[in-house]
Enzyme design. Sequence first.
Site, short mmCIF file in Angstrom:
data_model
loop_
_atom_site.label_atom_id
_atom_site.label_comp_id
_atom_site.label_asym_id
_atom_site.label_seq_id
_atom_site.Cartn_x
_atom_site.Cartn_y
_atom_site.Cartn_z
N TYR A 57 0.83 -1.22 0.00
CA TYR A 57 0.00 0.00 0.00
C TYR A 57 0.86 1.26 0.00
O TYR A 57 0.34 2.35 -0.19
CB TYR A 57 -1.09 0.00 1.08
CG TYR A 57 -0.68 -0.40 2.49
CD1 TYR A 57 -0.04 0.48 3.34
CD2 TYR A 57 -1.00 -1.67 2.97
CE1 TYR A 57 0.30 0.11 4.63
CE2 TYR A 57 -0.67 -2.05 4.26
CZ TYR A 57 -0.01 -1.14 5.09
OH TYR A 57 0.33 -1.51 6.37
N LYS B 27 5.13 4.02 6.11
CA LYS B 27 5.78 3.29 5.01
C LYS B 27 5.91 4.17 3.77
O LYS B 27 6.87 4.04 3.01
CB LYS B 27 4.98 2.02 4.68
CG LYS B 27 4.95 0.98 5.81
CD LYS B 27 6.24 0.21 5.90
CE LYS B 27 6.10 -0.99 6.82
NZ LYS B 27 7.34 -1.76 6.95
#
Length: 282
Positions: free
Chosen positions: A148, A165
């Site tokens: 993602y 992330k």
Amino acid sequence: MFQMDLLKGRTILITGGGTGLGRSMALRFAELGANLFLIGRREEPLAKTCEEIRAKEIRAAYVSCDVRDFAAVENAIAVAEKEFGRVDTLVNNAAGNFIARTEKLSPNAFNSVMGIVLQGTFHCTLALARKWIAAKQPGNILNIVTTYAAANSGSGFVVPSACAKAGVLAMTRSLAVEWARYRIRMNAIAPGPFPTEGAWSRLMPAKELEERARQNHPMKRFGRHEELANLAAFLLSDLSEYINGECVVIDGGLWLRGAGEFNDFVDFPEAAWDVLESARKK
Ligand code: COA
């Protein structure tokens, strides 16, 4: 596929190296000849994984350390240098994540995940790269992100992780360029679902969720640890020296399945195709 001395002469520091994918990478890198230095918060799994590596007659050491604490990271690196002389390779693998409705999160929950994933990655990267640059020595960094982040989609219900992330991926691409002149290479891997105790207990807590995830997967299976460990070994090895700033997805096509407008058609029964095709013939 690889020569068994592919990583010989290398000393690799892996964060979160005692458990899960960190452990699997450590064991694989050891088979390929690297010395391993593991850090993580809990001593017991670190000690156990080190023992497993030493059983392969490969050198391994560890220090328990929270990557959120920069001084502790610097101290861990000093211990590694005492043991091995030099660390030349870093795998930023330590992560924190859990499923939650974002409106229920406390600011500290957000900070915890950001601290482990984004700041922790920066701390280890900064502490080692400063040494490499000062010593005019090359270095190699691999960051474990997630699909993602790679797909630029983010994901609901894991918002701190999605933010952290995405930041790590931005760091990967930025530093790949900024530090190429110092012969420091930085790449990332974006894994899809790989069963580990840490991730599964938090992200796939019920058998029905696991089964649904498997059924929704284009290949109807999850990743095998050796698949990720081999990719990581390749990206850290000299075989891939010209790959820099790249993020390699390893998810069996899962994120693409969600992205393609008509991909849900894979679940169409034969009869539905008959109706569709007979409509075309009219
Ligand atoms: N849902 C919502 N909030 C949560 C949570 C959950 N499932 N788990 C923890 N939190 C919150 C806590 O309530 C706390 O906030 P508060 O102080 O406002 O109450 C905050 O997160 C920090 O929790 P704490 O228990 O002190 O954790 P930590 O900072 O030591 O650990 C975590 C960080 C929360 C990410 C923890 O899950 C962890 O240690 N994870 C490491 C392993 C991991 O996640 N692996 C999976 C990789 S996919």
